[in-house]
Design a protein around this motif. Structure first.
Motif, PDB file in Angstrom:
ATOM      1  N   UNK A   8       0.832  -1.201  -0.090  1.00 28.04           N
ATOM      2  CA  UNK A   8       0.054  -0.005  -0.212  1.00 28.04           C
ATOM      3  C   UNK A   8       0.862   1.131  -0.097  1.00 28.04           C
ATOM      4  N   UNK A   9       0.221   2.437  -0.425  1.00 34.31           N
ATOM      5  CA  UNK A   9       0.957   3.614  -0.302  1.00 34.31           C
ATOM      6  C   UNK A   9       2.417   3.480  -1.255  1.00 34.31           C
ATOM      7  N   UNK A  41      -1.030   4.309  -5.287  1.00 33.63           N
ATOM      8  CA  UNK A  41       0.038   3.833  -6.004  1.00 33.63           C
ATOM      9  C   UNK A  41       0.970   4.933  -6.700  1.00 33.63           C
ATOM     10  N   UNK A  42       0.064   6.028  -7.204  1.00 35.78           N
ATOM     11  CA  UNK A  42       0.854   6.736  -8.355  1.00 35.78           C
ATOM     12  C   UNK A  42       1.258   8.253  -8.151  1.00 35.78           C
ATOM     13  N   UNK A  44       2.445  11.775  -6.162  1.00 30.86           N
ATOM     14  CA  UNK A  44       3.704  12.306  -5.628  1.00 30.86           C
ATOM     15  C   UNK A  44       5.153  11.829  -6.094  1.00 30.86           C
ATOM     16  N   UNK A  45       5.333  10.523  -6.073  1.00 30.89           N
ATOM     17  CA  UNK A  45       6.605  10.049  -6.692  1.00 30.89           C
ATOM     18  C   UNK A  45       6.935  10.401  -8.371  1.00 30.89           C
ATOM     19  N   UNK A  46       7.880  10.004  -8.664  1.00 32.81           N
ATOM     20  CA  UNK A  46       8.331  10.454  -9.996  1.00 32.81           C
ATOM     21  C   UNK A  46       8.385   8.884 -10.799  1.00 32.81           C
ATOM     22  N   UNK A  47       8.037   8.033 -10.462  1.00 35.72           N
ATOM     23  CA  UNK A  47       8.314   6.614 -11.200  1.00 35.72           C
ATOM     24  C   UNK A  47       6.754   6.003 -11.472  1.00 35.72           C
ATOM     25  N   UNK A  48       5.753   7.039 -11.917  1.00 36.55           N
ATOM     26  CA  UNK A  48       4.601   6.105 -12.000  1.00 36.55           C
ATOM     27  C   UNK A  48       4.456   5.162 -13.124  1.00 36.55           C
ATOM     28  N   UNK A  49       5.208   5.534 -14.365  1.00 37.46           N
ATOM     29  CA  UNK A  49       4.889   4.759 -15.522  1.00 37.46           C
ATOM     30  C   UNK A  49       5.640   3.406 -15.050  1.00 37.46           C
TER      31      UNK A  49
END
Length: 73
Positions: A8-9, A41-42, A44-49
């Motif tokens: 999660x998160x 999951x997606x 805030x961070x930079x690695x969503x793809x």
């Protein structure tokens, strides 16, 4: 015997997530290993793809996704 990994998160932090899965013993190609993803999951961070691609690479029968409040548009 099936083994379930509950996450999660992740919030777009693919590298940290991969490290955690490895430490827990998750093997992407092991047909007895299943992921249960409890949302957020997606954003805030930079690695969503990377997260999206990884999730898509797991067969549907071995993954369950539940939306979190950060996943809603």
């Amino acid at each position: 015997m099936k083994k379930y990994y509950v996450c999660t998160d992740i919030h777009g932090c693919y590298g940290d997530w991969m490290k955690s899965l490895a430490e827990a013993g998750f093997q992407k190609d092991n047909e007895d290993h299943c992921l249960i993803l409890l949302g957020d999951l997606f954003d805030r961070g930079t690695q969503t793809q990377e997260i999206f691609d990884f999730i898509q690479s797991i067969p549907k029968a071995r993954r369950q996704l539940i939306y979190g409040n950060h996943d809603m548009i």
